[in-house]
Scaffold this motif. Sequence first.
Motif: not given
Lengths: 367, 367, 367, 367
Positions: C204-206, C297-299
Amino acid sequence: MPGSTFGNQFKIMTWGESHGKGIGVVIDGCPAGLTLCEEDIQKMLDRRKPGQSKFSTPRKEEDLVEILSGVFEGRTTGTPIALMVHNKTQRSGDYHEIASYYRPGHADFTFDMKYGFRDYRGGGRSSGRETVARVAAGAVAGKILEELGVTVRAYTESIGPVIIDTEKPNFSVMNENPLYMPDMEAARKASAYLEECMKACDSSGGIIACIVHGLPVGIGETVFEKLDARLAHAVMSIGAVKGFEIGDGFRAAYAKGSENNDAFRMKDGKPVKKTNHSGGVLGGMSDGSEIFFKAAIKATPSIASVQETVNRNGEEIEISIHGRHDPVIVPRAVVVVESMAAITLLDALLENMSSRMDRIRQFYKRD
Amino acid sequence: MPGSTFGNQFKIMTWGESHGKGIGVVIDGCPAGLTLCEEDIQKMLDRRKPGQSKFSTPRKEEDLVEILSGVFEGRTTGTPIALMVHNKTQRSGDYHEIASYYRPGHADFTFDMKYGFRDYRGGGRSSGRETVARVAAGAVAGKILEELGVTVRAYTESIGPVIIDTEKPNFSVMNENPLYMPDMEAARKASAYLEECMKACDSSGGIIACIVHGLPVGIGETVFEKLDARLAHAVMSIGAVKGFEIGDGFRAAYAKGSENNDAFRMKDGKPVKKTNHSGGVLGGMSDGSEIFFKAAIKATPSIASVQETVNRNGEEIEISIHGRHDPVIVPRAVVVVESMAAITLLDALLENMSSRMDRIRQFYKRD
Amino acid sequence: MPGSTFGNQFKIMTWGESHGKGIGVVIDGCPAGLTLCEEDIQKMLDRRKPGQSKFSTPRKEEDLVEILSGVFEGRTTGTPIALMVHNKTQRSGDYHEIASYYRPGHADFTFDMKYGFRDYRGGGRSSGRETVARVAAGAVAGKILEELGVTVRAYTESIGPVIIDTEKPNFSVMNENPLYMPDMEAARKASAYLEECMKACDSSGGIIACIVHGLPVGIGETVFEKLDARLAHAVMSIGAVKGFEIGDGFRAAYAKGSENNDAFRMKDGKPVKKTNHSGGVLGGMSDGSEIFFKAAIKATPSIASVQETVNRNGEEIEISIHGRHDPVIVPRAVVVVESMAAITLLDALLENMSSRMDRIRQFYKRD
Amino acid sequence: MPGSTFGNQFKIMTWGESHGKGIGVVIDGCPAGLTLCEEDIQKMLDRRKPGQSKFSTPRKEEDLVEILSGVFEGRTTGTPIALMVHNKTQRSGDYHEIASYYRPGHADFTFDMKYGFRDYRGGGRSSGRETVARVAAGAVAGKILEELGVTVRAYTESIGPVIIDTEKPNFSVMNENPLYMPDMEAARKASAYLEECMKACDSSGGIIACIVHGLPVGIGETVFEKLDARLAHAVMSIGAVKGFEIGDGFRAAYAKGSENNDAFRMKDGKPVKKTNHSGGVLGGMSDGSEIFFKAAIKATPSIASVQETVNRNGEEIEISIHGRHDPVIVPRAVVVVESMAAITLLDALLENMSSRMDRIRQFYKRD
């Protein structure tokens, strides 16, 4: 305020104090694919090692370099190369006394004024040991230059009043005397002179010269980034250097135009200069002749003779500096000058790659 | 590849060719709130103006500076200051011939090699006219220094073999002779020497010295950004400069430590040096004494005597350069040296502001 | 070509690979007189340490920092500060397979294309471990900012689709959950989401948000060196960051001028903004409100699911990446974002000191 | 403190205020041998010219560019290129009132706080006119990129809530509507939306997207000088830009690794990505796919609606800004985004030339 960073495309940042944990340098911008191992760097460091003759301090610094990053399976990867030399002989006690006063000819006073206090152990960041990092980085730059057909050679031209035969230097004997003089007779006289200095609790300066072969024409930029201006910056940034000359240098100030101009003639189908008063640079760009420059090195300021100074309490005192100090640093500085020249020249070579559209097109051409 | 940018906090970029539309400079990083008008800059430019004596070219360059940006209601705004001097006398025809060959001592050959071709009109970017931009920027830097109590003064120390009385320079007469020599007797002899040179279709070099008063202690950074290294870079980047010395310079290479070290004594409650062999810099930082340095200037390479050279077709030829050329550029270069010193010193002063936590805290303290 | 150098007055150079001897940074330009010990840095490094929860790799990296230079008797000396973390767990064997192919979402392919080969061990220089150096330097910058009254706090705003209550973040609970979310309910939901991801061999990203308090007005430069542009550069240079917003960011693109403009009112005798859509920056300079920005932020690209790729021989293959990989890097990146912000803000603060003549005069005034 | 300098190898310095004598830029580091004339630059400047539609200010700025240096006989010489656009319509009177107060959403307040005062005429250095210099420099960079097979194209993706069909942009119609939208239907809706805004004395923001084709693989540096970080810096430095995304940007924060990773496949014997969520950059280096990024532009802050603010005397007042202001700056900013991208990409391309030993050897090989 940063002062320990040098170069544009081949950029280095150095760190470390005389009596801290070590001395190091990080090289950011070293091209990928250079074969590099610790021995390549070690052999250059060994040239500045103290304790090699009676004219350098008997301290036994091993100065073993370690490559901490940027090299994989024997080749540089294009990422930063961190090099470190651990400090082995940290006898801070020797130096504790100097914490309280300002040694003449040293940076003690200016450090205190600029920063409010200083790492007084052995000169801290102003110690000659700082040059370990320059030589380590210079070894990498020099290896690249070598692969491009460029050689940089520095040597001792004079020690105090003793000057080599500048008309006919004999480089084959240069490494046969501990003073790196390409003239055995001068080396003998210089040795005698240095022994006198030591007896008199005094020290000597000297001149280092440097010759560069094989640099392509056109390296260096016009106006502020002239090759000779950058070399001057690089060399004058070495502690104890008080003067810099390219080609005829100060002698050129006394010559007439008809004497100082270098005529062009054809040789092997290319324009070449008949003489080299210019020292290999015209308009700030390399002109195909040898690059030739000199640096004036002052006498070691740490002398055992009595000297007047003041202490941090503002009292006038007399001191006499004992300990392990070279009566002359010129021979050990030879490799430092060579290193700074290599770093500067390589940087200029890399920057020059984007100077012309035709070459850029060629570089990026697709099929 | 950029070569026309100089400085870090007080950053300048210069542009322009001898026979293009003009010469200019942009200053990025000039502090806000400086009172500045064109006259402040013009008076410095007038000092490098040709045609002021029989020893400088009779060209009538007006060199009127125009402030194009960065000043509002008489004060600098903190944004870039663009300065421009239009070229008035563009007689390109005079120079067409030199397009075909390489003048000895000039950058014609290296320009062609680096870039593939060149703007041959009057030397293009390598012309002495390029220094107009240095002087314009130096005038701004000098005005700021003045407000901070720092004065920079350059002068002619020698023309060819004629040297001033270096023990007792008389600065009050410096502007009374067109050679900017602080010694009328030497100025007279130098004039006679230059007349001889002119008769012989030849030219002369000389030495420029520079003294800086009032610089606080601790300006300049350790290691690569030493104040003297930066001054060397700045001064060596001026065309025709072949050597640089700080303090005793090359003489320091011949002196012993006991002779070269400057003892400290107390004066008015502060440590001061008894002598100034160091030239006002210790460990790359200003030491409270006068900053003192010298630059060696080569003889004007454009001479009417016959010279050997080659042309772009690879043929060996003989040439004789006629036209409006100074037999010596030293007097006009005095203000250029002063300008480069001012720019360098101001840059170092501004950078130094972030050297200590106590001062930063004080600067940003809130109530 | 140098890419590992950042900053102007507070300049850092980082080095080191995932499986080399260590990771390090040199800080050139840290003001003298800052109280600094390894614990100051260690506590920040501990925040990015893996193995602190089930959502970060179980590798036990100790990541003990060592100060190698620039600190003497507990205070910074003004000379370069070298910091190093030795790599302890170098199990290169784990990674040998990836030498042959290009992992999707990683820099394997681009490294090979740029440099001709790569240090494939654990991503080499592109590993997340590179951020150790950023955090170490950021700890020093943060300590200085703290002394100047500036605080920088980053936190997790979202993990995959789970977003905190952005109207009422509760910073008191932020350190009570391993995801650094200032919202316990969101943290619980995000945990559940991550467990699902792990079961599905996915990641996962965030989004990370950052708030800065206490920055004086006027920090940052106009035009290219705007404070938000520099923050964007700093934050986007962190691996895996794909987007940057200041203030309302992309929402501002949908708002009208009447909605987006922040009105000024007087408060305690000073102009203050009623709202903060701008994120604390106007015209590239801090405006006195909180600086507020976000980073996407990418996974984590290393997932155990089957993926298509090609190998160095040009064959299409399928791979599945096993090993110790975080299902989400957002929580560990929080301190990295905070560190880059601290470095950038400090640099801008130091540079700002030379913006006004009145302040420079005050700084250098003599009695 | 310098803020108007950008780039390393292709370095630019811009100057000029809205109501000063003009706007200019100097390019230091442009390769020699590029065919360049004023028309090459003019056609780009014409794209940002106001007065082209009812949505841009009716001011008639001619914005004629003049090449002042660095071009000789139609080709760049390798020396600095100075470009200038004279300001024609300097009606300072219009703006005198704003000297006394702080316009919401403008830099009036921060300028005053940073520098103590400001050039209030039309926003001075913070005016949108500053971008004239960016476009002029971008035109030169773009011409070089074009010769190397790299094309940069920006366009309007949205105006307020009106978004183009992002799946199928139709670039053939992009120049047929004054909003530079590659979707005529969206352009019509956006026009209607803007007319509403104008009626309501309000303004709109929007999003600009940019696509780059033909960039070689491996451009950009690892760690701090990542290509996307530099693009973010470049684009965020444009006034009014509040957000930056590369590839999927903030959407990537919500996606899983399996969704966001771009698989590699072989095509024409080369590895290519099947999808392009990354936006053409992996690990900070171009990956061979299209570079794709977006910028969020806030609504024009100058609106005729009543707004609350304070004046320099600390009084709370209400203002209403009349005069010639665009209700949306997005269309005119398209070419500015494109220009900043071109400058950044070219700089990275030139720097990349020194990345590998094999290519350097090839470049400098002698016969």
